[in-house]
Design a protein around this motif. Structure first.
Motif, PDB file in Angstrom:
ATOM      1  N   PRO A   1       6.265  -5.917 -21.204  1.00 18.17           N
ATOM      2  CA  PRO A   1       5.668  -4.895 -20.350  1.00 18.17           C
ATOM      3  C   PRO A   1       4.150  -5.000 -20.383  1.00 18.17           C
ATOM      4  CG  PRO A   1       6.578  -3.908 -22.330  1.00 18.17           C
ATOM      5  CD  PRO A   1       6.957  -5.358 -22.346  1.00 18.17           C
ATOM      6  N   ALA A   2       3.516  -4.646 -19.280  1.00 19.98           N
ATOM      7  CA  ALA A   2       2.054  -4.721 -19.196  1.00 19.98           C
ATOM      8  C   ALA A   2       1.403  -3.844 -20.253  1.00 19.98           C
ATOM      9  CB  ALA A   2       1.591  -4.294 -17.807  1.00 19.98           C
TER      10      ALA A   2
ATOM     11  N   GLU B   1     -11.105  -9.758 -16.114  1.00 18.78           N
ATOM     12  CA  GLU B   1     -10.045  -9.330 -17.031  1.00 18.78           C
ATOM     13  C   GLU B   1      -9.142  -8.283 -16.369  1.00 18.78           C
ATOM     14  OE1 GLU B   1     -12.420  -9.779 -21.278  1.00 18.78           O
ATOM     15  OE2 GLU B   1     -12.707  -7.986 -20.056  1.00 18.78           O
ATOM     16  N   ALA B   2      -9.768  -7.324 -15.694  1.00 24.03           N
ATOM     17  CA  ALA B   2      -8.994  -6.272 -15.027  1.00 24.03           C
ATOM     18  C   ALA B   2      -8.142  -6.852 -13.908  1.00 24.03           C
ATOM     19  CB  ALA B   2      -9.935  -5.197 -14.487  1.00 24.03           C
ATOM     20  N   LEU B   3      -8.704  -7.771 -13.139  1.00 26.54           N
ATOM     21  CA  LEU B   3      -7.957  -8.385 -12.040  1.00 26.54           C
ATOM     22  C   LEU B   3      -6.781  -9.200 -12.564  1.00 26.54           C
ATOM     23  CD1 LEU B   3      -7.707  -8.821  -9.017  1.00 26.54           C
ATOM     24  CD2 LEU B   3      -9.255 -10.782  -9.249  1.00 26.54           C
ATOM     25  N   GLU B   4      -6.995  -9.936 -13.646  1.00 29.36           N
ATOM     26  CA  GLU B   4      -5.916 -10.731 -14.243  1.00 29.36           C
ATOM     27  C   GLU B   4      -4.774  -9.829 -14.712  1.00 29.36           C
ATOM     28  OE1 GLU B   4      -5.164 -13.698 -18.041  1.00 29.36           O
ATOM     29  OE2 GLU B   4      -7.192 -13.502 -17.240  1.00 29.36           O
ATOM     30  N   GLU B   5      -5.112  -8.720 -15.367  1.00 29.83           N
ATOM     31  CA  GLU B   5      -4.081  -7.796 -15.823  1.00 29.83           C
ATOM     32  C   GLU B   5      -3.372  -7.146 -14.640  1.00 29.83           C
ATOM     33  OE1 GLU B   5      -3.362  -3.830 -18.571  1.00 29.83           O
ATOM     34  OE2 GLU B   5      -5.266  -4.889 -18.750  1.00 29.83           O
ATOM     35  N   LEU B   6      -4.133  -6.791 -13.610  1.00 31.13           N
ATOM     36  CA  LEU B   6      -3.537  -6.203 -12.412  1.00 31.13           C
ATOM     37  C   LEU B   6      -2.568  -7.171 -11.746  1.00 31.13           C
ATOM     38  CD1 LEU B   6      -3.325  -3.935 -10.343  1.00 31.13           C
ATOM     39  CD2 LEU B   6      -5.414  -4.815  -9.262  1.00 31.13           C
ATOM     40  N   GLU B   7      -2.944  -8.437 -11.652  1.00 31.97           N
ATOM     41  CA  GLU B   7      -2.052  -9.440 -11.067  1.00 31.97           C
ATOM     42  C   GLU B   7      -0.765  -9.583 -11.881  1.00 31.97           C
ATOM     43  OE1 GLU B   7      -4.705 -12.785 -10.932  1.00 31.97           O
ATOM     44  OE2 GLU B   7      -5.377 -12.293  -8.902  1.00 31.97           O
ATOM     45  N   THR B   8      -0.866  -9.525 -13.200  1.00 31.65           N
ATOM     46  CA  THR B   8       0.318  -9.595 -14.062  1.00 31.65           C
ATOM     47  C   THR B   8       1.234  -8.406 -13.815  1.00 31.65           C
ATOM     48  OG1 THR B   8      -0.906 -10.803 -15.759  1.00 31.65           O
ATOM     49  CG2 THR B   8       1.095  -9.667 -16.469  1.00 31.65           C
TER      50      THR B   8
ATOM     51  N   GLY C   1      -1.873  -0.031 -13.249  1.00 32.50           N
ATOM     52  CA  GLY C   1      -2.314  -0.894 -12.156  1.00 32.50           C
ATOM     53  C   GLY C   1      -3.222  -0.161 -11.182  1.00 32.50           C
ATOM     54  N   ALA C   2      -2.899   1.093 -10.869  1.00 30.30           N
ATOM     55  CA  ALA C   2      -3.744   1.881  -9.974  1.00 30.30           C
ATOM     56  C   ALA C   2      -5.127   2.098 -10.591  1.00 30.30           C
ATOM     57  CB  ALA C   2      -3.076   3.219  -9.665  1.00 30.30           C
ATOM     58  N   ALA C   3      -5.165   2.370 -11.884  1.00 27.47           N
ATOM     59  CA  ALA C   3      -6.451   2.548 -12.573  1.00 27.47           C
ATOM     60  C   ALA C   3      -7.232   1.232 -12.609  1.00 27.47           C
ATOM     61  CB  ALA C   3      -6.228   3.082 -13.983  1.00 27.47           C
ATOM     62  N   LEU C   4      -6.534   0.119 -12.818  1.00 30.78           N
ATOM     63  CA  LEU C   4      -7.196  -1.192 -12.811  1.00 30.78           C
ATOM     64  C   LEU C   4      -7.763  -1.501 -11.428  1.00 30.78           C
ATOM     65  CD1 LEU C   4      -4.611  -3.136 -14.973  1.00 30.78           C
ATOM     66  CD2 LEU C   4      -7.032  -2.843 -15.548  1.00 30.78           C
ATOM     67  N   LYS C   5      -7.024  -1.151 -10.389  1.00 31.61           N
ATOM     68  CA  LYS C   5      -7.498  -1.366  -9.010  1.00 31.61           C
ATOM     69  C   LYS C   5      -8.785  -0.579  -8.774  1.00 31.61           C
ATOM     70  CE  LYS C   5      -6.194  -0.496  -4.211  1.00 31.61           C
ATOM     71  NZ  LYS C   5      -7.017   0.651  -3.868  1.00 31.61           N
TER      72      LYS C   5
ATOM     73  N   LEU D   1       6.150  -5.954 -11.499  1.00 28.97           N
ATOM     74  CA  LEU D   1       6.755  -4.924 -10.661  1.00 28.97           C
ATOM     75  C   LEU D   1       7.526  -5.548  -9.499  1.00 28.97           C
ATOM     76  CD1 LEU D   1       3.910  -2.237 -10.570  1.00 28.97           C
ATOM     77  CD2 LEU D   1       6.109  -2.097 -11.791  1.00 28.97           C
ATOM     78  N   GLU D   2       6.970  -6.608  -8.905  1.00 31.36           N
ATOM     79  CA  GLU D   2       7.659  -7.277  -7.808  1.00 31.36           C
ATOM     80  C   GLU D   2       8.960  -7.928  -8.268  1.00 31.36           C
ATOM     81  OE1 GLU D   2       4.640  -9.892  -6.280  1.00 31.36           O
ATOM     82  OE2 GLU D   2       3.989  -8.419  -4.779  1.00 31.36           O
ATOM     83  N   ALA D   3       8.975  -8.393  -9.511  1.00 33.56           N
ATOM     84  CA  ALA D   3      10.172  -9.037 -10.053  1.00 33.56           C
ATOM     85  C   ALA D   3      11.240  -8.017 -10.433  1.00 33.56           C
ATOM     86  CB  ALA D   3       9.806  -9.893 -11.271  1.00 33.56           C
ATOM     87  N   GLY D   4      10.857  -6.753 -10.520  1.00 33.35           N
ATOM     88  CA  GLY D   4      11.816  -5.710 -10.861  1.00 33.35           C
ATOM     89  C   GLY D   4      12.300  -5.772 -12.293  1.00 33.35           C
TER      90      GLY D   4
END
Length: 107
Positions: free
Chosen positions: A11-12, A41-48, A70-74, A53-56
């Motif tokens: 999990p993230a 760093e924030a973008l890398e974590e957001l992409e992860t 993810g919303a906070a990272l965005k 989430l897309e993989a479910g």
């Protein structure tokens, strides 16, 4: 039979770090260490998080916590981009041929 997580599941962020003890979401300022992350760093974590989430993968509580982080990272990435935008300068030639910098209006 209990469902098991795939071996690669990570999990993230653990949900207890993203949600308060009473189950309410934490305010952005309460989220751990986001303010100290660089844009990259924030973008890398957001992409992860987005890939997970897309993989479910994972449990619903984990997905909710990841979505909130993810919303906070965005928001953090957007703030970093706005800071960079404010610092951008235009390089121009002065009348005497020397280089100078001018504040760039990007709007």
């Amino acid at each position: 039979m209990l469902a098991t997580r795939p071996a690669a599941y990570t999990p993230a962020r653990a949900p207890d770090r993203v949600r308060k003890n009473d189950g309410e979401p934490m305010a952005e300022t309460e989220l751990p260490e986001i303010a100290g992350l660089s844009f990259e760093e924030a973008l890398e974590e957001l992409e992860t998080i987005v890939r997970q989430l897309e993989a479910g993968r994972g449990r619903l509580d984990d997905a909710i916590g990841s979505y909130e982080r993810g919303a906070a990272l965005k928001r953090h990435c957007e703030a970093k981009l706005n800071e960079a935008k404010a610092k951008v300068e235009k390089i121009a030639f002065a009348a005497d041929g020397t280089l100078k910098t001018e504040a760039q209006n990007l709007d």
